[in-house]
Write an enzyme that holds these catalytic residues in place. Structure first.
Site, PDB file in Angstrom:
ATOM      1  N   LYS A   1       0.845  -1.190   0.000  1.00 10.81           N
ATOM      2  CA  LYS A   1       0.000   0.000   0.000  1.00 10.81           C
ATOM      3  C   LYS A   1       0.881   1.241   0.000  1.00 10.81           C
ATOM      4  CE  LYS A   1      -4.122  -1.881   2.190  1.00 10.81           C
ATOM      5  NZ  LYS A   1      -4.015  -3.007   1.304  1.00 10.81           N
TER       6      LYS A   1
ATOM      7  N   ASP B   1      -1.620  -1.909  -4.220  1.00 10.82           N
ATOM      8  CA  ASP B   1      -3.038  -2.001  -3.845  1.00 10.82           C
ATOM      9  C   ASP B   1      -3.718  -0.644  -4.031  1.00 10.82           C
ATOM     10  OD1 ASP B   1      -2.674  -4.620  -2.975  1.00 10.82           O
ATOM     11  OD2 ASP B   1      -2.672  -4.107  -0.843  1.00 10.82           O
ATOM     12  N   MET B   2      -5.055  -0.662  -4.102  1.00 16.72           N
ATOM     13  CA  MET B   2      -5.791   0.607  -4.145  1.00 16.72           C
ATOM     14  C   MET B   2      -6.466   0.821  -2.788  1.00 16.72           C
ATOM     15  SD  MET B   2      -6.111   3.212  -5.957  1.00 16.72           S
ATOM     16  CE  MET B   2      -5.817   2.886  -7.691  1.00 16.72           C
TER      17      MET B   2
ATOM     18  N   GLN C   1     -11.093  -0.332  -8.586  1.00 18.24           N
ATOM     19  CA  GLN C   1     -12.233  -0.749  -7.750  1.00 18.24           C
ATOM     20  C   GLN C   1     -13.538  -0.459  -8.488  1.00 18.24           C
ATOM     21  OE1 GLN C   1     -10.817   2.182  -5.129  1.00 18.24           O
ATOM     22  NE2 GLN C   1     -10.240   0.786  -3.483  1.00 18.24           N
TER      23      GLN C   1
ATOM     24  N   ARG D   1      -5.344  -5.505 -11.318  1.00 17.09           N
ATOM     25  CA  ARG D   1      -6.230  -6.342 -10.508  1.00 17.09           C
ATOM     26  C   ARG D   1      -7.569  -5.598 -10.416  1.00 17.09           C
ATOM     27  NH1 ARG D   1      -4.703  -5.956  -4.591  1.00 17.09           N
ATOM     28  NH2 ARG D   1      -3.231  -7.678  -4.771  1.00 17.09           N
TER      29      ARG D   1
ATOM     30  N   LYS E   1     -13.926  -5.258  -6.220  1.00 20.71           N
ATOM     31  CA  LYS E   1     -15.160  -4.481  -6.029  1.00 20.71           C
ATOM     32  C   LYS E   1     -14.884  -3.221  -5.203  1.00 20.71           C
ATOM     33  CE  LYS E   1     -18.260  -8.434  -6.453  1.00 20.71           C
ATOM     34  NZ  LYS E   1     -19.401  -9.182  -5.891  1.00 20.71           N
ATOM     35  N   GLY E   2     -13.991  -3.310  -4.222  1.00 17.58           N
ATOM     36  CA  GLY E   2     -13.677  -2.154  -3.374  1.00 17.58           C
ATOM     37  C   GLY E   2     -14.077  -2.430  -1.940  1.00 17.58           C
TER      38      GLY E   2
ATOM     39  N   HIS F   1     -14.353 -13.307  -4.933  1.00 14.47           N
ATOM     40  CA  HIS F   1     -14.821 -14.641  -4.524  1.00 14.47           C
ATOM     41  C   HIS F   1     -16.216 -14.891  -5.057  1.00 14.47           C
ATOM     42  CE1 HIS F   1     -12.259 -12.687  -1.485  1.00 14.47           C
ATOM     43  NE2 HIS F   1     -11.570 -13.803  -1.596  1.00 14.47           N
TER      44      HIS F   1
ATOM     45  N   ARG G   1     -11.928  -5.035   7.602  1.00 14.52           N
ATOM     46  CA  ARG G   1     -12.462  -5.011   6.229  1.00 14.52           C
ATOM     47  C   ARG G   1     -12.999  -6.391   5.843  1.00 14.52           C
ATOM     48  NH1 ARG G   1      -8.123  -1.244   5.414  1.00 14.52           N
ATOM     49  NH2 ARG G   1      -6.721  -2.775   4.514  1.00 14.52           N
ATOM     50  N   ARG G   2     -12.323  -7.448   6.319  1.00 16.49           N
ATOM     51  CA  ARG G   2     -12.793  -8.802   6.004  1.00 16.49           C
ATOM     52  C   ARG G   2     -14.134  -9.071   6.710  1.00 16.49           C
ATOM     53  NH1 ARG G   2      -8.823  -7.537   3.507  1.00 16.49           N
ATOM     54  NH2 ARG G   2     -10.575  -6.836   2.284  1.00 16.49           N
TER      55      ARG G   2
HETATM   56  C1  LIG Z   1      -6.737 -10.704  -4.039  1.00 16.95           C
HETATM   57  C2  LIG Z   1      -7.572  -9.548  -3.586  1.00 16.95           C
HETATM   58  C3  LIG Z   1      -6.996  -8.303  -3.495  1.00 16.95           C
HETATM   59  C4  LIG Z   1      -7.766  -7.204  -3.101  1.00 16.95           C
HETATM   60  N1  LIG Z   1      -7.213  -5.950  -3.125  1.00 16.95           N
HETATM   61  C5  LIG Z   1      -7.995  -4.876  -2.863  1.00 16.95           C
HETATM   62  C6  LIG Z   1      -7.491  -3.549  -3.027  1.00 16.95           C
HETATM   63  O1  LIG Z   1      -6.349  -3.326  -3.416  1.00 16.95           O
HETATM   64  N2  LIG Z   1      -8.340  -2.524  -2.742  1.00 16.95           N
HETATM   65  C7  LIG Z   1      -9.631  -2.729  -2.330  1.00 16.95           C
HETATM   66  O2  LIG Z   1     -10.353  -1.750  -2.119  1.00 16.95           O
HETATM   67  N3  LIG Z   1     -10.112  -3.975  -2.165  1.00 16.95           N
HETATM   68  C8  LIG Z   1      -9.336  -5.042  -2.417  1.00 16.95           C
HETATM   69  N4  LIG Z   1      -9.850  -6.309  -2.273  1.00 16.95           N
HETATM   70  C9  LIG Z   1     -11.161  -6.509  -1.580  1.00 16.95           C
HETATM   71  C10 LIG Z   1     -12.333  -6.366  -2.520  1.00 16.95           C
HETATM   72  O3  LIG Z   1     -12.503  -5.006  -2.856  1.00 16.95           O
HETATM   73  C11 LIG Z   1     -13.634  -6.887  -1.868  1.00 16.95           C
HETATM   74  O4  LIG Z   1     -13.885  -6.161  -0.686  1.00 16.95           O
HETATM   75  C12 LIG Z   1     -13.591  -8.358  -1.503  1.00 16.95           C
HETATM   76  O5  LIG Z   1     -12.936  -9.111  -2.464  1.00 16.95           O
HETATM   77  C13 LIG Z   1     -15.020  -8.920  -1.332  1.00 16.95           C
HETATM   78  O6  LIG Z   1     -15.708  -8.816  -2.523  1.00 16.95           O
HETATM   79  P1  LIG Z   1     -15.960 -10.040  -3.539  1.00 16.95           P
HETATM   80  O7  LIG Z   1     -15.469  -9.596  -4.867  1.00 16.95           O
HETATM   81  O8  LIG Z   1     -15.355 -11.270  -3.040  1.00 16.95           O
HETATM   82  O9  LIG Z   1     -17.519 -10.127  -3.687  1.00 16.95           O
HETATM   83  P2  LIG Z   1     -18.718 -10.210  -2.616  1.00 16.95           P
HETATM   84  O10 LIG Z   1     -19.964 -10.009  -3.393  1.00 16.95           O
HETATM   85  O11 LIG Z   1     -18.453  -9.301  -1.444  1.00 16.95           O
HETATM   86  O12 LIG Z   1     -18.597 -11.697  -2.116  1.00 16.95           O
HETATM   87  C14 LIG Z   1     -18.918 -12.823  -2.912  1.00 16.95           C
HETATM   88  C15 LIG Z   1     -18.914 -14.041  -2.015  1.00 16.95           C
HETATM   89  O13 LIG Z   1     -17.576 -14.302  -1.557  1.00 16.95           O
HETATM   90  C16 LIG Z   1     -17.554 -14.668  -0.200  1.00 16.95           C
HETATM   91  N5  LIG Z   1     -16.792 -13.663   0.571  1.00 16.95           N
HETATM   92  C17 LIG Z   1     -16.443 -12.430   0.175  1.00 16.95           C
HETATM   93  N6  LIG Z   1     -15.702 -11.805   1.108  1.00 16.95           N
HETATM   94  C18 LIG Z   1     -15.598 -12.667   2.126  1.00 16.95           C
HETATM   95  C19 LIG Z   1     -14.957 -12.621   3.399  1.00 16.95           C
HETATM   96  N7  LIG Z   1     -14.283 -11.562   3.809  1.00 16.95           N
HETATM   97  N8  LIG Z   1     -15.077 -13.716   4.200  1.00 16.95           N
HETATM   98  C20 LIG Z   1     -15.746 -14.816   3.809  1.00 16.95           C
HETATM   99  N9  LIG Z   1     -16.372 -14.921   2.613  1.00 16.95           N
HETATM  100  C21 LIG Z   1     -16.306 -13.864   1.783  1.00 16.95           C
HETATM  101  C22 LIG Z   1     -18.992 -14.771   0.239  1.00 16.95           C
HETATM  102  O14 LIG Z   1     -19.404 -16.111   0.047  1.00 16.95           O
HETATM  103  C23 LIG Z   1     -19.705 -13.862  -0.727  1.00 16.95           C
HETATM  104  O15 LIG Z   1     -21.039 -14.243  -0.896  1.00 16.95           O
HETATM  105  C24 LIG Z   1      -9.121  -7.402  -2.714  1.00 16.95           C
HETATM  106  C25 LIG Z   1      -9.687  -8.665  -2.820  1.00 16.95           C
HETATM  107  C26 LIG Z   1      -8.964  -9.728  -3.267  1.00 16.95           C
HETATM  108  C27 LIG Z   1      -9.626 -11.051  -3.414  1.00 16.95           C
END
Ligand SMILES: Cc1cc2nc3c(=O)[nH]c(=O)nc-3n(C[C@H](O)[C@H](O)[C@H](O)COP(=O)(O)OP(=O)(O)OC[C@H]3O[C@@H](n4cnc5c(N)ncnc54)[C@H](O)[C@@H]3O)c2cc1C
Length: 305
Positions: free
Chosen positions: A97, A131-132, A161, A182, A185-186, A225, A286-287
């Site tokens: 970051k 990262d963003m 994002q 990469r 969603k954000g 995911h 955030r998680r």
């Molecule tokens: C490799 C990677 C790098 C990332 N880098 C950044 C970044 O640089 N900047 C930024 O703003 N964001 C980043 N993110 C986070 C991203 O913005 C989302 O907040 C995060 O990925 C959750 O969104 P989703 O796309 O999985 O979809 P969602 O619609 O949120 O989730 C889809 C499904 O995935 C599962 N899931 C999602 N999150 C979780 C969790 N925390 N615990 C358990 N199950 C979960 C659930 O089953 C959910 O129904 C990153 C994510 C990943 C995977």
């Protein structure tokens, strides 16, 4: 956006809660999402993931540093991480970051720090992902990414994002660089003036960014995911005959591990983002905000003691 998500993200800035959560530390369940507090803890985790056919990246957790000397210490840690990855023969790159490297103090400082790391990574055959972070850092981050690329560094990528309205324009502006991007969603709390409040709009914007990026000349990391979006990426790439070397899937350590392995079995590259370090509080929050059900998981661990 759900009220619970906003509440958890707001709590991620609360110092008193931070002290409480840090005290109960890994017992609360942070270890599900974080590979340990030291690099020595993280190395065996990275190795195990590699042995299961997964690529990895690692991150020293931390952000929002306000002291120049501290940013220097972070650079030195990342130099060590890159050397250790090489020495151990790990398939791992680095995601960092810019506010950990001084972007909240001075953009030039952050540029110098990250440029040093990108150069060091090139010497050891590795790659740096920037990262963003929160929307106030997007301009500075993209300026630094562009400067690195225009300065001849190819081993660097960044993130867009889909919740931000601006990201489609940012992608169009970056495409001539054949960027390594990469798409996520954000993860931050952003106002409705600049970011889609509704999940369905964020998801639709994600699909648009994905298609544009996959259709360009660069490399796309599909970081989600969300199985519907993952399958969308797979069928889009198949229809357009986009070679598998032009994209990969990325997920977070501790999230949907079975899905990660299923994609590997189907022949796709999957990278697991695997952070470590003592400063894990905001990352954990955030998680939790992404899936408030994770709160129950943590509370169950607390009760079990
Ligand atoms: C490799 C990677 C790098 C990332 N880098 C950044 C970044 O640089 N900047 C930024 O703003 N964001 C980043 N993110 C986070 C991203 O913005 C989302 O907040 C995060 O990925 C959750 O969104 P989703 O796309 O999985 O979809 P969602 O619609 O949120 O989730 C889809 C499904 O995935 C599962 N899931 C999602 N999150 C979780 C969790 N925390 N615990 C358990 N199950 C979960 C659930 O089953 C959910 O129904 C990153 C994510 C990943 C995977």
């Amino acid at each position: 956006m759900s009220a619970l998500r906003s509440l958890i993200l707001a709590a991620s800035e609360n110092r008193r809660l931070q002290r409480f959560v840090q005290r109960y530390g890994f017992r609360l369940g942070a270890s599900r999402f974080v590979a340990g507090e030291t690099l020595d803890d993280a190395v065996p985790v990275l190795r195990r993931l590699n042995e299961n056919g997964l690529l990895t990246n690692t991150t020293l957790l931390g952000e929002g540093v306000r002291d120049e000397a501290e940013t220097r210490a972070v650079v030195l840690v990342y130099r060590d991480v890159l050397d250790r990855v090489q020495a151990e023969g790990l398939r791992a790159n680095v995601a960092l970051k810019l506010t950990h490297l001084g972007l909240s103090i001075d953009e030039e400082l952050a540029y110098r720090n990250v440029a040093e790391l990108v150069e060091h990574a090139a010497q050891v055959g590795n790659f740096i992902r920037i990262d963003m972070e929160e929307s106030r850092h997007v301009d500075g981050t993209l300026r630094i990414y562009r400067r690195l690329r225009e300065g001849g560094h190819a081993n660097v990528g960044t993130v867009l994002q889909s919740y931000l309205f601006r990201s489609e324009d940012d992608l169009a502006a970056l495409l001539p660089l054949a960027p390594n991007l990469r798409i996520v969603k954000g993860a931050y709390l952003e106002p409705a003036e600049i970011a889609y409040p509704q999940k369905r709009d964020v998801d639709a914007a994600y699909a648009r960014l994905l298609e544009t990026s996959l259709g360009g000349e660069g490399f796309t990391a599909v970081a989600t995911h969300d199985e519907a979006l993952i399958e969308h990426a797979i069928s889009f790439a198949r229809e357009r005959a986009i070679p598998s070397g032009r994209f990969q899937f990325q997920m977070l350590y501790g999230v949907r591990p079975r899905l990660q392995l299923e994609l590997v079995q189907r022949g796709y590259d999957v990278l697991v983002a695997t952070p470590y370090g003592p400063d894990w509080y905001r990352y954990l929050m955030r998680r939790l905000a992404e899936r408030p059900a994770n709160l129950l998981f943590l509370l169950r661990n607390l009760v079990r003691g």
